[in-house]
Design a protein around this motif. Sequence first.
Motif, PDB file in Angstrom:
ATOM      1  N   LEU A 175      -1.925   2.473  -7.956  1.00  0.00           N
ATOM      2  CA  LEU A 175      -3.084   2.805  -7.112  1.00  0.00           C
ATOM      3  C   LEU A 175      -2.665   2.898  -5.642  1.00  0.00           C
ATOM      4  O   LEU A 175      -3.030   3.832  -4.931  1.00  0.00           O
ATOM      5  N   LEU A 176      -1.858   1.931  -5.201  1.00  0.00           N
ATOM      6  CA  LEU A 176      -1.413   1.902  -3.803  1.00  0.00           C
ATOM      7  C   LEU A 176      -0.480   3.063  -3.498  1.00  0.00           C
ATOM      8  O   LEU A 176      -0.524   3.654  -2.416  1.00  0.00           O
ATOM      9  N   ARG A 177       0.364   3.411  -4.460  1.00  0.00           N
ATOM     10  CA  ARG A 177       1.267   4.560  -4.260  1.00  0.00           C
ATOM     11  C   ARG A 177       0.479   5.858  -4.227  1.00  0.00           C
ATOM     12  O   ARG A 177       0.793   6.764  -3.453  1.00  0.00           O
ATOM     13  N   GLY A 178      -0.533   5.963  -5.080  1.00  0.00           N
ATOM     14  CA  GLY A 178      -1.375   7.154  -5.068  1.00  0.00           C
ATOM     15  C   GLY A 178      -2.082   7.303  -3.733  1.00  0.00           C
ATOM     16  O   GLY A 178      -2.247   8.418  -3.218  1.00  0.00           O
ATOM     17  N   ALA A 179      -2.474   6.177  -3.160  1.00  0.00           N
ATOM     18  CA  ALA A 179      -3.162   6.195  -1.865  1.00  0.00           C
ATOM     19  C   ALA A 179      -2.255   6.720  -0.768  1.00  0.00           C
ATOM     20  O   ALA A 179      -2.701   7.337   0.197  1.00  0.00           O
TER      21      ALA A 179
ATOM     22  N   VAL B 124       3.852  -4.753  -4.912  1.00  0.00           N
ATOM     23  CA  VAL B 124       2.502  -4.539  -4.365  1.00  0.00           C
ATOM     24  C   VAL B 124       2.498  -4.842  -2.863  1.00  0.00           C
ATOM     25  O   VAL B 124       1.915  -4.102  -2.062  1.00  0.00           O
ATOM     26  N   ILE B 125       3.172  -5.919  -2.479  1.00  0.00           N
ATOM     27  CA  ILE B 125       3.260  -6.261  -1.049  1.00  0.00           C
ATOM     28  C   ILE B 125       3.905  -5.114  -0.274  1.00  0.00           C
ATOM     29  O   ILE B 125       3.385  -4.667   0.755  1.00  0.00           O
ATOM     30  N   HIS B 126       5.038  -4.619  -0.769  1.00  0.00           N
ATOM     31  CA  HIS B 126       5.703  -3.495  -0.103  1.00  0.00           C
ATOM     32  C   HIS B 126       4.776  -2.292  -0.002  1.00  0.00           C
ATOM     33  O   HIS B 126       4.699  -1.627   1.041  1.00  0.00           O
ATOM     34  N   ALA B 127       4.081  -1.998  -1.085  1.00  0.00           N
ATOM     35  CA  ALA B 127       3.213  -0.814  -1.107  1.00  0.00           C
ATOM     36  C   ALA B 127       2.039  -0.986  -0.136  1.00  0.00           C
ATOM     37  O   ALA B 127       1.645  -0.032   0.543  1.00  0.00           O
ATOM     38  N   ILE B 128       1.484  -2.183  -0.072  1.00  0.00           N
ATOM     39  CA  ILE B 128       0.377  -2.434   0.869  1.00  0.00           C
ATOM     40  C   ILE B 128       0.860  -2.210   2.305  1.00  0.00           C
ATOM     41  O   ILE B 128       0.201  -1.551   3.110  1.00  0.00           O
ATOM     42  N   LEU B 129       2.031  -2.765   2.631  1.00  0.00           N
ATOM     43  CA  LEU B 129       2.519  -2.674   4.008  1.00  0.00           C
ATOM     44  C   LEU B 129       2.855  -1.225   4.370  1.00  0.00           C
ATOM     45  O   LEU B 129       2.568  -0.773   5.484  1.00  0.00           O
TER      46      LEU B 129
ATOM     47  N   PRO C  55      -6.491   1.490   5.796  1.00  0.00           N
ATOM     48  CA  PRO C  55      -6.892   0.071   5.710  1.00  0.00           C
ATOM     49  C   PRO C  55      -6.856  -0.437   4.270  1.00  0.00           C
ATOM     50  O   PRO C  55      -7.240   0.298   3.355  1.00  0.00           O
ATOM     51  N   VAL C  56      -6.359  -1.651   4.094  1.00  0.00           N
ATOM     52  CA  VAL C  56      -6.390  -2.307   2.783  1.00  0.00           C
ATOM     53  C   VAL C  56      -7.189  -3.597   2.958  1.00  0.00           C
ATOM     54  O   VAL C  56      -6.804  -4.468   3.748  1.00  0.00           O
ATOM     55  N   ILE C  57      -8.307  -3.688   2.258  1.00  0.00           N
ATOM     56  CA  ILE C  57      -9.223  -4.806   2.466  1.00  0.00           C
ATOM     57  C   ILE C  57      -9.215  -5.704   1.234  1.00  0.00           C
ATOM     58  O   ILE C  57      -9.430  -5.233   0.110  1.00  0.00           O
ATOM     59  N   ALA C  58      -8.990  -7.002   1.431  1.00  0.00           N
ATOM     60  CA  ALA C  58      -9.037  -7.969   0.329  1.00  0.00           C
ATOM     61  C   ALA C  58     -10.422  -8.604   0.278  1.00  0.00           C
ATOM     62  O   ALA C  58     -10.945  -9.053   1.308  1.00  0.00           O
ATOM     63  N   LEU C  59     -11.005  -8.611  -0.923  1.00  0.00           N
ATOM     64  CA  LEU C  59     -12.313  -9.233  -1.122  1.00  0.00           C
ATOM     65  C   LEU C  59     -12.119 -10.362  -2.131  1.00  0.00           C
ATOM     66  O   LEU C  59     -11.760 -10.123  -3.286  1.00  0.00           O
ATOM     67  N   ILE C  60     -12.364 -11.587  -1.684  1.00  0.00           N
ATOM     68  CA  ILE C  60     -12.019 -12.753  -2.505  1.00  0.00           C
ATOM     69  C   ILE C  60     -13.261 -13.601  -2.747  1.00  0.00           C
ATOM     70  O   ILE C  60     -14.006 -13.899  -1.810  1.00  0.00           O
ATOM     71  N   GLY C  61     -13.431 -14.020  -3.985  1.00  0.00           N
ATOM     72  CA  GLY C  61     -14.569 -14.906  -4.268  1.00  0.00           C
ATOM     73  C   GLY C  61     -14.803 -15.109  -5.747  1.00  0.00           C
ATOM     74  O   GLY C  61     -15.890 -15.471  -6.173  1.00  0.00           O
ATOM     75  N   GLY C  62     -13.771 -14.891  -6.556  1.00  0.00           N
ATOM     76  CA  GLY C  62     -13.918 -15.033  -8.003  1.00  0.00           C
ATOM     77  C   GLY C  62     -13.502 -16.408  -8.506  1.00  0.00           C
ATOM     78  O   GLY C  62     -13.103 -17.267  -7.730  1.00  0.00           O
TER      79      GLY C  62
ATOM     80  N   PHE D 214      -4.380 -17.259  -5.703  1.00  0.00           N
ATOM     81  CA  PHE D 214      -3.326 -18.271  -5.652  1.00  0.00           C
ATOM     82  C   PHE D 214      -1.955 -17.648  -5.878  1.00  0.00           C
ATOM     83  O   PHE D 214      -1.839 -16.492  -6.289  1.00  0.00           O
ATOM     84  N   GLY D 215      -0.930 -18.454  -5.606  1.00  0.00           N
ATOM     85  CA  GLY D 215       0.437 -18.001  -5.818  1.00  0.00           C
ATOM     86  C   GLY D 215       0.713 -16.750  -5.008  1.00  0.00           C
ATOM     87  O   GLY D 215       0.314 -16.625  -3.845  1.00  0.00           O
ATOM     88  N   GLY D 216       1.361 -15.789  -5.656  1.00  0.00           N
ATOM     89  CA  GLY D 216       1.631 -14.517  -4.995  1.00  0.00           C
ATOM     90  C   GLY D 216       0.354 -13.803  -4.591  1.00  0.00           C
ATOM     91  O   GLY D 216       0.355 -13.002  -3.654  1.00  0.00           O
ATOM     92  N   GLY D 217      -0.737 -14.099  -5.277  1.00  0.00           N
ATOM     93  CA  GLY D 217      -2.034 -13.507  -4.914  1.00  0.00           C
ATOM     94  C   GLY D 217      -2.478 -13.932  -3.522  1.00  0.00           C
ATOM     95  O   GLY D 217      -3.120 -13.161  -2.793  1.00  0.00           O
ATOM     96  N   GLY D 218      -2.131 -15.162  -3.139  1.00  0.00           N
ATOM     97  CA  GLY D 218      -2.441 -15.632  -1.789  1.00  0.00           C
ATOM     98  C   GLY D 218      -1.604 -14.905  -0.746  1.00  0.00           C
ATOM     99  O   GLY D 218      -2.085 -14.598   0.351  1.00  0.00           O
ATOM    100  N   ILE D 219      -0.344 -14.613  -1.108  1.00  0.00           N
ATOM    101  CA  ILE D 219       0.533 -13.900  -0.174  1.00  0.00           C
ATOM    102  C   ILE D 219       0.066 -12.449  -0.035  1.00  0.00           C
ATOM    103  O   ILE D 219      -0.004 -11.918   1.076  1.00  0.00           O
ATOM    104  N   ILE D 220      -0.285 -11.819  -1.152  1.00  0.00           N
ATOM    105  CA  ILE D 220      -0.817 -10.450  -1.099  1.00  0.00           C
ATOM    106  C   ILE D 220      -2.044 -10.406  -0.187  1.00  0.00           C
ATOM    107  O   ILE D 220      -2.174  -9.511   0.657  1.00  0.00           O
ATOM    108  N   THR D 221      -2.923 -11.375  -0.363  1.00  0.00           N
ATOM    109  CA  THR D 221      -4.149 -11.423   0.438  1.00  0.00           C
ATOM    110  C   THR D 221      -3.833 -11.344   1.930  1.00  0.00           C
ATOM    111  O   THR D 221      -4.441 -10.569   2.672  1.00  0.00           O
ATOM    112  N   ALA D 222      -2.865 -12.154   2.350  1.00  0.00           N
ATOM    113  CA  ALA D 222      -2.555 -12.218   3.776  1.00  0.00           C
ATOM    114  C   ALA D 222      -1.766 -11.002   4.254  1.00  0.00           C
ATOM    115  O   ALA D 222      -1.499 -10.864   5.449  1.00  0.00           O
ATOM    116  N   CYS D 223      -1.368 -10.123   3.344  1.00  0.00           N
ATOM    117  CA  CYS D 223      -0.708  -8.875   3.740  1.00  0.00           C
ATOM    118  C   CYS D 223      -1.717  -7.750   3.969  1.00  0.00           C
ATOM    119  O   CYS D 223      -1.361  -6.681   4.451  1.00  0.00           O
ATOM    120  N   CYS D 224      -2.971  -7.991   3.606  1.00  0.00           N
ATOM    121  CA  CYS D 224      -3.995  -6.954   3.749  1.00  0.00           C
ATOM    122  C   CYS D 224      -4.458  -6.849   5.209  1.00  0.00           C
ATOM    123  O   CYS D 224      -4.250  -7.757   6.001  1.00  0.00           O
TER     124      CYS D 224
END
Lengths: 241, 304, 104
Positions: B95-99, B131-136, B144-151, B156-166
């Motif tokens: 998805l990120l590469r397509g973008a 995913v981190i590379h693709a986001i950056l 813009p890449v927007i993280a929406l969190i609340g599930g 957590f884990g790498g998901g927390g790192i991805i979040t902070a790359c958005c």
Amino acid sequence: MTLDEVLAALFPGGHTVQPGPFGTIDGTARIKGAGEIIVVGIAGGTPLGIGGALLLAGHVLDAVRAGRKEPIIVLVDTSSQAMARREELLGLNEYLAHLAKSLAFAAMEGHRTVSVLYGPAAAGAFIAAALSSQILVALPGAAPSVMDLPSISRVTKLPLDRLASLAQTTPIFAPGVVPLLATGAVTEAWQAGDDFAARLAVLLAGDHAAVDTRDQLGFERHGRLLAGEVARQVAAAAAHD
Amino acid sequence: MIAAVQIGRADWYEASARDRIAGLLDAGSFVEFLGPEQRIMSPHLAQFDLTGAFDDGIAVGRGTLDGQAVLVAAQEGRFLGGAFGEVHGAKLLGLLRGARERPPRAVLLLLDTGGVRLQEANAGELAISEVIHAILNLRRSGVPVIALIGGRAGAFGGGGIITACCSRIVVAEHARISVSGPEVIETNKGVEEFDSRDRALVWRVCGARSRYLLGGADGYVTGSIAAMRKAAAAMIADVPSFGMTMLQAEQQRLTDRLHRFGACRDAPEIWRAAGLPEPDRVGDIDDEAFLTMPRIAGADHDAR
Amino acid sequence: MEQFQLQGKAVRRAGGTRRQALTGVNASGNLEILVERVLADHECMVEVTTAVAGFRGTWDAVAQDFFTRASPGGLRFSINDGGARPDTVMLRLLQSVRLMEREP
């Protein structure tokens, strides 16, 4: 290998690498054909925490700002991310992300970035310090992992001996250089007796793809057969009507 | 699935990944890529005696938000904790590469993940890095890449790192963002370091309010999907650009945080040190009162 | 883990025009169902992949009861099961038929 052995083997022409706070190291080295290069890293099996990540990112950003576009080598011997309440309270995810961003940015700005793993690196530290460079080299003694087998056993409720035998048949979950090479995470694994300095010179002189090709690498090495094709199909759908 | 009229009021936390997408985007605009009918499932779970999911726990596709073209990905936190496996991660990567090839107005990441799926840990970890590379790269190109969190599974884990790359992070009231989860810290360092059963402590350390007050998140919304939709649309309009100026500002921001609050062991200590009013009541007040509270100086920033 | 198909007959075609729907999540004690309108008008089928082996008889009883109650002609139900109880299975199957009756 110890840090001194690694430094001596990689940089026979000399280096100024010194230890800093939080287990970090930094300095410069001279490489035949590549001139001066930047060396940073985390050593001694130190867990990578907010302090270390911030220092390393600072070194990387300083190098980018200086504008000389030298190669940046990241030496990695860390256990995992620092596991502590205080680290998480202060937002370790942002600090590790900041390090990953700084390394990615250096590559975008024309620095060749190479992580060299010569000890353990697990989980979030593995992502931020080892997987955030363009190239990941594993030296003898490298022990990359996402999670150790006993922990995987606890979570998956599969007995350890069954996991160990499964690990012989698939590179998809087991720790170690061999499976991570197969999946495309580790670019090259160097063996004892190799001429590390010469191999590094070859890496630094070669072309590098501007795009992330680890999914293709994993396919060619039969370690990740689906990822590349699935990503390609989704990208094609996203890019067309 | 929830009827369209109910979606806006529905709770982000309770909703499925697809219901979140349905309520977030303009009605009926979502077109899924590699949907469940294609049965692109994980080939790695059967050896662990686990059945898979037809979409491997993530829905990706395109749609519109207030008429603007967006790409969207939503993890299903109830399937194996929303964790990254080979197929799951590759769908997000694609998805990120397509973008990058055909830039939308924004990419929305509805993250709900415990991190790496241990049954396919190496593929999952590597997917997170990809995913981190693709986001950056995408951010560098101006999308813009927007993280929406609340599930349920948090980020957590790498998901927390991805979040902070958005580019921006929006949290709903139940959001938790962290690298090592409380259970992992307790297992490795002992209950005196982190008592994972102390729910209040967990919320103070990695919960939505703590993250928002400190600047680890940029928007805080009550739990409804409608509130998340509104916040996402607002965030798209103004995001930090990815470059040297931002990274230097982030270096400074994180250095300041470490210097100001590095000795704190719990969130109220941070809030007290920062001079916030009634630091001990932050966890007790309702969302309305919380949103009128001042944040810590510097929490509203473009250093991400 | 166990996989099997349960065939059935329906007295009439299921309502609606929707081609497919997905409901539920494969989690402990739960299941996901992918419904697709791909069979002949009086055919129906449940395809099960379940984490809990040895309950084919129970699944068959639930499926036949469901075919009679809902008459889901033309529909194929593909299930990923995380160990749902029979009443949960029936509930989700009935929900999935209602989803197919809605506007796409």
